[in-house]
Motif scaffolding. Structure first.
Motif, PDB file in Angstrom:
ATOM      1  N   TYR A 213       0.829  -1.206   0.000  1.00  0.00           N
ATOM      2  CA  TYR A 213       0.000   0.000   0.000  1.00  0.00           C
ATOM      3  C   TYR A 213       0.863   1.256   0.000  1.00  0.00           C
ATOM      4  O   TYR A 213       0.567   2.241  -0.681  1.00  0.00           O
ATOM      5  CB  TYR A 213      -0.946   0.001   1.198  1.00  0.00           C
ATOM      6  N   ILE A 214       1.950   1.235   0.761  1.00  0.00           N
ATOM      7  CA  ILE A 214       2.849   2.395   0.804  1.00  0.00           C
ATOM      8  C   ILE A 214       3.443   2.643  -0.576  1.00  0.00           C
ATOM      9  O   ILE A 214       3.552   3.791  -1.033  1.00  0.00           O
ATOM     10  CB  ILE A 214       3.962   2.160   1.851  1.00  0.00           C
ATOM     11  N   ASN A 215       3.812   1.566  -1.266  1.00  0.00           N
ATOM     12  CA  ASN A 215       4.419   1.704  -2.592  1.00  0.00           C
ATOM     13  C   ASN A 215       3.457   2.279  -3.625  1.00  0.00           C
ATOM     14  O   ASN A 215       3.882   2.918  -4.592  1.00  0.00           O
ATOM     15  CB  ASN A 215       4.934   0.351  -3.078  1.00  0.00           C
ATOM     16  N   THR A 216       2.172   2.037  -3.446  1.00  0.00           N
ATOM     17  CA  THR A 216       1.187   2.536  -4.416  1.00  0.00           C
ATOM     18  C   THR A 216       0.545   3.845  -3.966  1.00  0.00           C
ATOM     19  O   THR A 216      -0.252   4.429  -4.686  1.00  0.00           O
ATOM     20  CB  THR A 216       0.065   1.510  -4.636  1.00  0.00           C
ATOM     21  N   GLU A 217       0.844   4.272  -2.747  1.00  0.00           N
ATOM     22  CA  GLU A 217       0.287   5.492  -2.156  1.00  0.00           C
ATOM     23  C   GLU A 217      -1.232   5.407  -1.984  1.00  0.00           C
ATOM     24  O   GLU A 217      -1.912   6.424  -1.861  1.00  0.00           O
ATOM     25  CB  GLU A 217       0.656   6.730  -2.986  1.00  0.00           C
ATOM     26  N   LEU A 218      -1.772   4.193  -1.973  1.00  0.00           N
ATOM     27  CA  LEU A 218      -3.183   4.012  -1.661  1.00  0.00           C
ATOM     28  C   LEU A 218      -3.361   3.913  -0.152  1.00  0.00           C
ATOM     29  O   LEU A 218      -2.407   3.650   0.586  1.00  0.00           O
ATOM     30  CB  LEU A 218      -3.716   2.737  -2.327  1.00  0.00           C
ATOM     31  N   SER A 219      -4.562   4.114   0.304  1.00  0.00           N
ATOM     32  CA  SER A 219      -4.849   4.076   1.735  1.00  0.00           C
ATOM     33  C   SER A 219      -5.374   2.697   2.119  1.00  0.00           C
ATOM     34  O   SER A 219      -6.321   2.189   1.507  1.00  0.00           O
ATOM     35  CB  SER A 219      -5.893   5.143   2.099  1.00  0.00           C
ATOM     36  N   MET A 220      -4.746   2.084   3.127  1.00  0.00           N
ATOM     37  CA  MET A 220      -5.151   0.761   3.606  1.00  0.00           C
ATOM     38  C   MET A 220      -6.041   0.907   4.837  1.00  0.00           C
ATOM     39  O   MET A 220      -5.700   1.624   5.779  1.00  0.00           O
ATOM     40  CB  MET A 220      -3.920  -0.087   3.939  1.00  0.00           C
ATOM     41  N   HIS A 221      -7.148   0.178   4.848  1.00  0.00           N
ATOM     42  CA  HIS A 221      -8.075   0.224   5.977  1.00  0.00           C
ATOM     43  C   HIS A 221      -8.171  -1.165   6.597  1.00  0.00           C
ATOM     44  O   HIS A 221      -8.753  -2.074   6.016  1.00  0.00           O
ATOM     45  CB  HIS A 221      -9.455   0.698   5.513  1.00  0.00           C
TER      46      HIS A 221
END
Length: 306
Positions: free
Chosen positions: A207-215
């Motif tokens: 998630y950090i690598n794609t800059e998406l937000s993980m919930h």
């Protein structure tokens, strides 16, 4: 230290009763009371307090029992080995595993092994990684299955990286896809193992690598618990190759769909043996069967460190 006193202590610990402990140990109630009292005198502190007719372990007893139980298991194994040798039986196989492989994979494999070796006495135990590593190093267990960790001077190991799949509710839009990516799950809550688990860490990095937000909405102890929440529509989860392999035959979860997942996330599994205590012939045969079976499972890539 008298082993009979340790056995009485263990039986009182699990039953809360001198009378029941005496029955289970095949001694009289006065004899059991005397052995427990002598044991407390020897160690210098009380092990139980009486409350509402039951004997409640003290904090000291709680601490001591873990060690005593391990010792009693070792003594029982020794007694069984002595009897087996006397009766010309085929030996004993002692395995300890984390939860995942013990649910179906190991019972199925042991059943196959017993068909070929009906005289072998098999014991399968379930424990945490630290206890398994310690048990294998001490000779309590011959073979252990644990989460992969750094190499140890006390163990030989075969390490497996098991591909993870995505478990997703059947009514989720991404369930119609052949492969699922992080982008397909944007806004969907995750059911994960604890924060220190390797798959959870890998998922966070992705998630950090794609800059998406993980919930992360729910944290569980086992993949099977995660699947139950997915079946209830509570989110998505990662499923390792072994659970993926047995999913259709084991679980009645009509609302769960399993799909290949990108990026590639692996669940590490390590098969360990002691490098100080050579495996018996029986254990060597089972070890080979175990390694061959793991290698054959779909989605598993083998690394060896022997």
């Amino acid at each position: 230290m008298n082993i009979n006193k340790l056995r009485i202590f263990h039986e009182v610990f699990v039953t809360g009763s001198i009378t029941r402990a005496a029955e289970r140990s095949y001694v009289s109630q006065p004899a059991a009371s005397k052995m427990l009292a002598n044991f407390e005198d020897e160690i210098g502190y009380k092990l139980f307090e009486r409350s509402n007719g039951k004997l409640i372990p003290t904090d000291e007893a709680m601490y001591l029992h873990e060690e005593v139980y391990g010792l009693l298991q070792g003594v029982n194994h020794l007694e069984d080995s002595i009897k087996s040798a006397k009766n010309n039986r085929s030996g004993r196989l002692r395995i300890c595993s984390i939860f995942g492989p013990s649910y179906q994979f190991l019972p199925e494999l042991i059943a196959k092994f017993k068909e070929i070796n009906p005289g072998v006495h098999v014991s399968l135990h379930l424990s945490g990684c630290s206890a398994i590593r310690q048990g294998v190093a001490s000779g309590q267990y011959q073979i252990g299955l644990v989460d992969k960790a750094q190499s140890s001077s006390k163990h030989d190991s075969a390490a497996f990286d098991m591909t993870c799949y995505c478990a997703i509710p059947a009514d989720h839009p991404a369930a119609k896809l052949e492969n699922i990516t992080l982008e397909d799950l944007e806004g969907t809550p995750w059911i994960t193992l604890d924060s220190e688990n390797a798959t959870t860490k890998a998922l966070k990095r992705a998630y950090i690598n794609t800059e998406l937000s993980m919930h992360r909405s729910i944290e569980v102890h086992t993949t099977i618990h995660a699947l139950s929440f997915v079946n209830l529509g509570m989110g998505v989860a990662l499923v390792d190759a072994l659970n993926y392999h047995y999913f259709s035959s084991l679980f009645n979860m009509p609302n769960v769909v399993l799909r290949p997942f990108e990026p590639n996330i692996i669940e590490p599994l390590e098969v360990i043996t002691s490098n100080l205590n050579p495996l018996s012939g029986v254990a060597k045969d089972f070890y080979k069967l175990l390694i061959d079976e793991l290698e054959s499972k779909k989605g598993i890539v083998l690394e060896r460190s022997l």
